[in-house]
Every structure is written in structure tokens, then in C-alpha cells.
Write a protein that holds these residues in place. Structure first.
Motif, PDB file in Angstrom:
ATOM      1  N   THR A 323       0.828  -1.199   0.000  1.00 35.58           N
ATOM      2  CA  THR A 323       0.000   0.000   0.000  1.00 35.58           C
ATOM      3  C   THR A 323       0.870   1.261   0.000  1.00 35.58           C
ATOM      4  O   THR A 323       1.914   1.331   0.654  1.00 35.58           O
ATOM      5  CB  THR A 323      -0.944   0.001   1.220  1.00 35.58           C
ATOM      6  OG1 THR A 323      -1.804   1.137   1.139  1.00 35.58           O
ATOM      7  CG2 THR A 323      -0.189   0.065   2.535  1.00 35.58           C
ATOM      8  N   ARG A 325       2.702   2.414  -2.396  1.00 29.94           N
ATOM      9  CA  ARG A 325       3.852   2.372  -3.299  1.00 29.94           C
ATOM     10  C   ARG A 325       3.397   2.488  -4.758  1.00 29.94           C
ATOM     11  O   ARG A 325       2.284   2.093  -5.092  1.00 29.94           O
ATOM     12  CB  ARG A 325       4.634   1.064  -3.127  1.00 29.94           C
ATOM     13  CG  ARG A 325       5.195   0.840  -1.723  1.00 29.94           C
ATOM     14  CD  ARG A 325       5.768  -0.560  -1.637  1.00 29.94           C
ATOM     15  NE  ARG A 325       6.092  -0.941  -0.267  1.00 29.94           N
ATOM     16  CZ  ARG A 325       7.316  -0.989   0.224  1.00 29.94           C
ATOM     17  NH1 ARG A 325       8.347  -0.677  -0.541  1.00 29.94           N
ATOM     18  NH2 ARG A 325       7.528  -1.349   1.472  1.00 29.94           N
ATOM     19  N   LYS A 326       4.279   2.997  -5.588  1.00 29.77           N
ATOM     20  CA  LYS A 326       3.989   3.027  -7.020  1.00 29.77           C
ATOM     21  C   LYS A 326       4.113   1.610  -7.570  1.00 29.77           C
ATOM     22  O   LYS A 326       5.081   0.902  -7.279  1.00 29.77           O
ATOM     23  CB  LYS A 326       4.975   3.954  -7.729  1.00 29.77           C
ATOM     24  CG  LYS A 326       4.729   4.084  -9.233  1.00 29.77           C
ATOM     25  CD  LYS A 326       5.749   5.032  -9.855  1.00 29.77           C
ATOM     26  CE  LYS A 326       5.503   5.190 -11.355  1.00 29.77           C
ATOM     27  NZ  LYS A 326       6.492   6.100 -11.978  1.00 29.77           N
ATOM     28  N   ILE A 327       3.128   1.195  -8.371  1.00 31.44           N
ATOM     29  CA  ILE A 327       3.114  -0.159  -8.925  1.00 31.44           C
ATOM     30  C   ILE A 327       3.140  -0.086 -10.453  1.00 31.44           C
ATOM     31  O   ILE A 327       2.256   0.515 -11.070  1.00 31.44           O
ATOM     32  CB  ILE A 327       1.849  -0.950  -8.502  1.00 31.44           C
ATOM     33  CG1 ILE A 327       1.576  -0.822  -7.000  1.00 31.44           C
ATOM     34  CG2 ILE A 327       1.967  -2.413  -8.946  1.00 31.44           C
ATOM     35  CD1 ILE A 327       2.494  -1.576  -6.108  1.00 31.44           C
ATOM     36  N   ILE A 328       4.157  -0.689 -11.056  1.00 30.20           N
ATOM     37  CA  ILE A 328       4.216  -0.840 -12.512  1.00 30.20           C
ATOM     38  C   ILE A 328       3.822  -2.277 -12.843  1.00 30.20           C
ATOM     39  O   ILE A 328       4.430  -3.227 -12.347  1.00 30.20           O
ATOM     40  CB  ILE A 328       5.634  -0.563 -13.057  1.00 30.20           C
ATOM     41  CG1 ILE A 328       6.088   0.862 -12.706  1.00 30.20           C
ATOM     42  CG2 ILE A 328       5.669  -0.790 -14.572  1.00 30.20           C
ATOM     43  CD1 ILE A 328       5.275   1.956 -13.353  1.00 30.20           C
ATOM     44  N   ASP A 351      -0.297   1.687 -11.399  1.00 33.28           N
ATOM     45  CA  ASP A 351      -0.093   3.066 -11.867  1.00 33.28           C
ATOM     46  C   ASP A 351       0.165   3.132 -13.367  1.00 33.28           C
ATOM     47  O   ASP A 351      -0.221   4.095 -14.028  1.00 33.28           O
ATOM     48  CB  ASP A 351       1.083   3.693 -11.112  1.00 33.28           C
ATOM     49  CG  ASP A 351       0.756   3.891  -9.636  1.00 33.28           C
ATOM     50  OD1 ASP A 351       0.020   4.834  -9.314  1.00 33.28           O
ATOM     51  OD2 ASP A 351       1.202   3.061  -8.812  1.00 33.28           O
ATOM     52  N   GLN A 352       0.830   2.124 -13.893  1.00 29.35           N
ATOM     53  CA  GLN A 352       1.102   2.103 -15.334  1.00 29.35           C
ATOM     54  C   GLN A 352       1.305   0.665 -15.789  1.00 29.35           C
ATOM     55  O   GLN A 352       1.907  -0.149 -15.088  1.00 29.35           O
ATOM     56  CB  GLN A 352       2.356   2.912 -15.662  1.00 29.35           C
ATOM     57  CG  GLN A 352       2.655   2.967 -17.162  1.00 29.35           C
ATOM     58  CD  GLN A 352       3.916   3.743 -17.466  1.00 29.35           C
ATOM     59  OE1 GLN A 352       4.338   4.584 -16.688  1.00 29.35           O
ATOM     60  NE2 GLN A 352       4.529   3.461 -18.603  1.00 29.35           N
ATOM     61  N   GLU A 396      10.982   3.300 -14.866  1.00 31.64           N
ATOM     62  CA  GLU A 396       9.837   4.056 -14.360  1.00 31.64           C
ATOM     63  C   GLU A 396       9.758   4.102 -12.836  1.00 31.64           C
ATOM     64  O   GLU A 396       8.897   4.783 -12.289  1.00 31.64           O
ATOM     65  CB  GLU A 396       8.531   3.434 -14.890  1.00 31.64           C
ATOM     66  CG  GLU A 396       8.307   3.624 -16.379  1.00 31.64           C
ATOM     67  CD  GLU A 396       8.050   5.071 -16.755  1.00 31.64           C
ATOM     68  OE1 GLU A 396       7.492   5.809 -15.929  1.00 31.64           O
ATOM     69  OE2 GLU A 396       8.413   5.469 -17.878  1.00 31.64           O
ATOM     70  N   ILE A 397      10.630   3.370 -12.146  1.00 33.33           N
ATOM     71  CA  ILE A 397      10.440   3.252 -10.698  1.00 33.33           C
ATOM     72  C   ILE A 397      11.675   3.657  -9.907  1.00 33.33           C
ATOM     73  O   ILE A 397      12.777   3.778 -10.448  1.00 33.33           O
ATOM     74  CB  ILE A 397      10.046   1.813 -10.304  1.00 33.33           C
ATOM     75  CG1 ILE A 397      11.108   0.830 -10.768  1.00 33.33           C
ATOM     76  CG2 ILE A 397       8.690   1.447 -10.858  1.00 33.33           C
ATOM     77  CD1 ILE A 397      10.889  -0.566 -10.250  1.00 33.33           C
ATOM     78  N   GLU A 398      11.434   3.839  -8.606  1.00 30.57           N
ATOM     79  CA  GLU A 398      12.505   4.128  -7.660  1.00 30.57           C
ATOM     80  C   GLU A 398      12.605   2.974  -6.664  1.00 30.57           C
ATOM     81  O   GLU A 398      11.858   1.992  -6.746  1.00 30.57           O
ATOM     82  CB  GLU A 398      12.223   5.455  -6.957  1.00 30.57           C
ATOM     83  CG  GLU A 398      12.227   6.628  -7.934  1.00 30.57           C
ATOM     84  CD  GLU A 398      11.901   7.953  -7.264  1.00 30.57           C
ATOM     85  OE1 GLU A 398      11.662   7.954  -6.038  1.00 30.57           O
ATOM     86  OE2 GLU A 398      11.867   8.963  -7.983  1.00 30.57           O
ATOM     87  N   ASP A 401       9.525   1.282  -4.953  1.00 35.99           N
ATOM     88  CA  ASP A 401       8.388   0.973  -5.812  1.00 35.99           C
ATOM     89  C   ASP A 401       8.345  -0.522  -6.136  1.00 35.99           C
ATOM     90  O   ASP A 401       9.219  -1.293  -5.727  1.00 35.99           O
ATOM     91  CB  ASP A 401       8.456   1.799  -7.094  1.00 35.99           C
ATOM     92  CG  ASP A 401       8.344   3.295  -6.825  1.00 35.99           C
ATOM     93  OD1 ASP A 401       7.744   3.652  -5.793  1.00 35.99           O
ATOM     94  OD2 ASP A 401       8.861   4.088  -7.630  1.00 35.99           O
TER      95      ASP A 401
END
Length: 423
Positions: A323, A325-328, A351-352, A396-398, A401
């Protein structure tokens, strides 16, 4: 026949497709001398959870000292994974030798078997030659007409969670699909049932009653999760306290409950299995490709979720463990799946999307899938290869993520291999 020749034979064009019925596998096993009749089986059918439940039971039996065969499908990275004894894949040489023997028998057959029937026969012959004490046997599709159903008297038949999948072969309603799955229940036998909708249970109980068989059921109300993290889960079930598993997700606790109940039935039938065997077996169980974290910092998750129930479990896991966090999402999917519904459920937590084309004739092309997503106002880009998708995702992530590849077991094994070799 060498290993490459064996695989070329197994995957031969003349054996593609599906034929309903047990006539061909029965004939093939007769020609081989019916090795399956000398083996003891735990037979598992269902839509979701078959592989996880099979893995739990397999590991517990190994811990208890039994030479245990395991037959599952599909494989993730290498064909040999489908046929194991005590967690060791069938060796190339053994696969080649048995395939050559089976090829000779097939030459005597007027109606040729399917690829899955050939693989099933190879497994039975191997487990017989290696004198397995018990074989944990997962069906390929359905149950009633699945080639594994050539076996006669399993120690236990297990029906896992049933959902809508493979409707073209199994029926359009849960009741119709349940009827096909329940086909593995034999006369005067023990069956284990994953608690589910009334219409499904009604069908299974009816078939069991017709065959004078006993239906046992897990009690999910007795499950209590104590801890839940990316390292695994600790839980209580009935009289068992502080059991541990590394498999992630609430649905895996339900699968464990089925496995525990199954082990108790096997114990009652005469197998010697201590509580320590059960505990250690559960803790050591691994089932690659099912919400498996294959890399940290950033997290890289692969999940074979390819139907509505699988996607629901995936979304639940993402919400509970990642929860904020950015999710690719890397998505590859087959045309015969209800991908519109699946995307509708999963898109709020992604997210993408980066789309790929699984190596399967039924795959949706990556650009077509990306186009569908963008038309529905979901951020997506198509990748030309798995390697390209992985590279795009990392760009796309850090560090904190998450990358999650899902949608079909037919490609996540290759994603797993590429990531673990170093992207």
C-alpha cells in the motif's frame, strides 16, 4: 532419442489439441502394462489453488520420509519441472528414455494420444520405475475426462476452489464446471472439498453420494492469521498453533487449511505423518510464480494470476503488502480469458501498464492490449520483448516501488529467468 528429440516428439503437431474421453490414455497405459495401478495417489482438481495445495502436501509427505512424486502443469522455465520426485525434476536422460519407450507404444495405436496424455503417461511410467510411495497428481483440465483420471483408487481426491475458466471445454456455469471437476471422485473413497458456493457444493455432494464416497471439508472459520509480511505468514488452524508458510496471500491460508485436512485423512488411512513433519513441510513449501517476490529494492513480483479469482487475490495482496507504493504492471494475457473483467479489477492498483505478448498462439498481441487499455483511459505502453518490458519498468520506478508481472503462467517463467540472471 536425446532430450531435444524427446521434447520435439512430445510437442509434435500431430499431438496438439484436446480429445474428450479416456479411451486413448487407457489404451496407452494398457500398452505400457498399467504402471499407474501400482502407485498410490492424491488426486487434485479445481480452478484455483491446485498447485499450491499439491506443493504443501508434497513437502509434508517428503518430510515424513515418503518418496513422493509430484505432477503439475504448466512449467515455468523448463519442461522437466512438471515431473518431480522429492522436489528433483526428472533428469533429461530419464525423460528421453521413457519418451522413446512410449513412442514405440504410440506407434501401435490407431488413434493417437494428445500431448497431455503423452506427458501423463511419461509421469506414470517414471513414478513407477522409481518406486514412489505416493504421487501427488494435479489434473490438467477439468477432471472427468482429464487423462490423469485413468487412475482407479486414489488415497484421496481433492476439489479446490472452482471458478469460471475454460468454459469452452467445461461448461458455462459453476455447476457445470463443478460436475466436470467432481469426476475425479471414485467409488467408496474419500474426497476433500474447498468450501464454496452452494451450487458447487450441491453438485459435488450429489456425485459423492452416488459413488458412496465421503466428502470432507475445511473450516475456514478456524483460520486465524497472526502475522502477515513479505517474509511470509504465521497463523493458527484448529488445534495447530503458530504454523508458518512463506507463500503470500490470504488465499494461501485457505489452501493450507485444505492441505492440513488432507494430511489428516492420509494419516487416518495409514500414513505415518508427525506434527513436526506437517509444520516443517508447510514452512519449507515453495511454489514459484504465485505472488513470488523474485527481487528486492525495488520489489519485483511475478504472479500467474490469469482468471477472475486469481486477479482478486493479486489485488488483495498488493493492497495488504504494498500500500502507498507506485506499482508498474507488466501484463501478458491470452485471448480466451475474460481480460476485460480482470483489467477492470486490477487497474485501480496499477499506476502504469507495460504490455507483452506471451509465447502462446492464443496470446493477445502487446500492441493490441496496450491499445485496449489506453482506450479505457489506463496508462499503457507495449513492449517488443520481455527484456524490453523489464527495462522499461525499471526506468519508471525508484527503490521503494514495485514491478508486478502477471496475467499468464505462459510468460512469467521467462520473466523470472531474465530478472534472476540480471536485467
Amino acid at each position: 532419442m536425446n532430450y531435444e528429440e524427446a521434447l520435439a516428439f512430445i510437442h509434435g503437431e500431430q499431438y496438439k489439441g484436446m480429445k474428450l474421453g479416456l479411451d486413448n490414455i487407457t489404451k496407452l497405459m494398457d500398452l505400457l502394462g498399467n504402471p499407474q495401478k501400482e502407485l498410490k495417489f492424491v488426486h487434485i482438481a479445481g480452478t484455483n489453488g491446485k498447485g499450491s495445495i499439491a506443493s504443501f502436501i508434497n513437502q509434508i509427505l517428503i518430510k515424513a520420509g515418503y518418496k513422493t512424486g509430484l505432477f503439475t502443469s504448466p512449467y515455468l522455465e523448463r519442461f522437466n519441472e512438471r515431473i518431480k520426485i522429492n522436489n528433483h525434476d526428472i533428469a533429461d536422460e530419464q525423460l528421453s528414455n521413457i519418451t522413446a519407450e512410449i513412442k514405440d507404444k504410440i506407434n501401435e495405436m490407431e488413434d493417437k494420444p494428445t500431448e497431455f496424455e503423452i506427458v501423463t503417461a511419461i509421469a506414470f511410467q517414471y513414478f513407477y520405475e522409481q518406486q514412489c510411495d505416493v504421487v501427488v497428481l494435479e489434473v490438467g483440465l477439468g477432471g472427468r475426462f482429464d487423462s490423469t483420471n485413468v487412475i482407479e483408487n486414489p488415497l484421496l481426491s481433492i476439489i479446490t476452489s472452482i471458478g469460471l475458466d475454460h468454459q469452452a471445454f467445461l461448461g458455462n456455469t459453476l455447476a457445470e464446471i463443478a460436475f466436470e471437476k467432481a469426476g475425479i471422485i471414485k467409488k467408496n473413497s474419500q474426497a476433500m472439498l474447498y468450501p464454496q458456493t452452494g451450487e458447487v457444493e450441491e453438485v459435488i455432494h450429489r456425485i459423492a453420494a452416488e459413488r458412496n464416497s465421503t466428502v470432507n471439508k475445511a473450516d475456514f472459520s478456524k483460520l486465524k492469521r497472526i502475522t502477515n509480511s513479505i517474509e511470509g505468514q504465521v497463523f493458527h488452524y484448529k488445534g495447530y498453533q503458530d504454523l508458518r508458510i512463506s507463500l503470500l496471500g490470504e488465499h494461501q491460508l485457505k489452501n493450507v487449511a485444505i492441505a492440513i485436512e488432507a494430511i489428516e485423512i492420509l494419516r487416518d488411512s495409514g500414513l505415518s505423518i508427525r506434527e513436526d513433519d506437517l509444520r516443517e513441510g508447510l514452512a519449507e513449501t515453495r511454489w514459484p510464480g504465485r505472488f513470488e517476490i523474485i527481487s528486492h529494492n525495488p520489489f519485483f513480483v511475478i504472479d500467474g494470476a490469469h482468471n477472475q479469482d486469481g486477479i482478486h487475490a493479486l489485488v488483495t495482496n498488493i493492497k495488504q503488502l504494498f500500500t502507498g507504493r507506485k506499482i508498474i504492471g507488466i501484463l501478458g494475457i491470452l485471448k480466451d480469458k475474460d481480460y476485460q473483467q480482470m483489467i477492470e479489477e486490477v487497474s485501480p492498483v496499477i499506476d502504469q501498464f507495460i504490455t507483452v505478448t506471451p509465447d502462446n498462439p492464443r496470446a493477445i498481441p502487446a500492441d493490441e492490449l496496450a491499445s485496449y487499455l489506453t482506450k479505457h483511459h489506463i496508462a499503457a505502453v507495449a513492449a517488443e520483448s520481455y527484456e524490453a518490458a523489464i527495462k522499461l519498468a525499471y526506468n519508471e520506478i525508484e527503490e521503494n516501488d514495485v514491478i508486478c508481472a502477471f496475467g499468464s503462467l505462459y510468460y512469467i517463467g521467462e520473466i523470472r529467468r531474465v530478472v534472476q540472471q540480471g536485467h
